[in-house]
Design a protein around this motif. Sequence first.
Motif, PDB file in Angstrom:
ATOM      1  N   ASN A 128       7.484 -14.303  26.334  1.00  0.00           N
ATOM      2  CA  ASN A 128       8.133 -14.143  25.119  1.00  0.00           C
ATOM      3  C   ASN A 128       9.475 -14.572  24.680  1.00  0.00           C
ATOM      4  O   ASN A 128       9.731 -14.871  23.665  1.00  0.00           O
ATOM      5  CB  ASN A 128       8.014 -12.671  24.415  1.00  0.00           C
ATOM      6  N   HIS A 129      10.242 -14.794  25.643  1.00  0.00           N
ATOM      7  CA  HIS A 129      11.636 -15.273  25.458  1.00  0.00           C
ATOM      8  C   HIS A 129      11.522 -16.880  25.452  1.00  0.00           C
ATOM      9  O   HIS A 129      12.550 -17.424  25.358  1.00  0.00           O
ATOM     10  CB  HIS A 129      12.367 -14.890  26.907  1.00  0.00           C
ATOM     11  N   ASP A 145       5.317  -8.734  28.649  1.00  0.00           N
ATOM     12  CA  ASP A 145       6.532  -9.715  28.245  1.00  0.00           C
ATOM     13  C   ASP A 145       5.974 -11.115  27.892  1.00  0.00           C
ATOM     14  O   ASP A 145       6.955 -11.760  27.898  1.00  0.00           O
ATOM     15  CB  ASP A 145       7.758  -9.695  29.243  1.00  0.00           C
ATOM     16  N   HIS A 146       4.750 -11.250  28.049  1.00  0.00           N
ATOM     17  CA  HIS A 146       4.083 -12.641  27.737  1.00  0.00           C
ATOM     18  C   HIS A 146       3.227 -12.518  26.499  1.00  0.00           C
ATOM     19  O   HIS A 146       2.884 -11.285  26.117  1.00  0.00           O
ATOM     20  CB  HIS A 146       3.365 -13.071  29.050  1.00  0.00           C
TER      21      HIS A 146
END
Length: 339
Positions: free
Chosen positions: A54-55, A129-130
């Motif tokens: 996500n970053h 986090d994905h």
Amino acid sequence: MPVDSTTFRSVLGQWPSGVCVVTTAGPTGVHGMTASSFSSVSLDPPLVSVCLGNHLPSRALLGEAGKFALSFLGKDQAHIGRRFAGQERGISDRFAGLDWTITPNGCPVLSDAVAWLDCRVAHAYPGGDHTIFVGEVTEAALPRIISPLLFHSRNWGQVAQPLPDTVQVRDLASPPDGLRFEFFAAGRDSLPSPERVIAARKAGDCVVGYVTDAFDPDREDEVLATVAALRALGCDEIGCVESDVAPASPLQVARILQDASVLVRPAVLRVRLAGHNRLALVNALVAMKNGVSHFDVVAPGAGSPGLPLDDLLHLSRQLEVAGPVDQRPSDADLAQIRE
């Protein structure tokens, strides 16, 4: 209690995977990144998935564009994998200097990729986090047949095949049995006509095409192109012949056979090595480790430059590989073919 991230990353690093470059295109231009978190999802309809952090800028751009493409990398494209993983310093434009094709969806794919897929985003699911993007495949292509690039334990690698179960041989001094149509080709321009091959197959012959001087490093592209042409011609067996003048290096034998073993399928790949080469048995071992189980040999005392049968037998025993088995058909086989 959840496992710590360091241990989790180390464990996942033991799972080998292929490598692809994920690309997308939108109002701000094209963007790409290296990914190994690719998976097939469904055959009907054709669906695949890729997970993006996500970053990452790619995650937002892909979500906005609603489309993406995947270029599967070959064994000789680790530098491209490193570039799109941000591991090569001093490169501001990751796309510069590479040959790209634009898909019908408008995404760039590598022109010399092993394969590529063009996808429309069908679903996007949160995954910690994905984000898990599921893409419906709208176009697919296989531009180049070559062994894939692998990623394992944070290192780039290649496919290494196991030793064969058996080694089979053909004695070059054996008289012709009349059931083989053999020819030698230096390149694609020296192949027999398709009509001649068709006639041989109708007559019940085993069609065997050999590529001469197959391990010359200056002829690598032509050799592999000739192997592909022999397969397209309909050969049952395709042989790679070592030069009697220029000894082959184990490295070059591996480079040729690793790709030739893929190109010839489902035909049989043969190797004819020069026995006077001091590295002949090393080359035979390399051949076995790259998908070869069929060798042309010479009998002891034959006085010809081929690989001695006794040497290959000794090597196979040391490697605990069964055989070799003579490739000539039995009397029963001959009778059945003639009927």
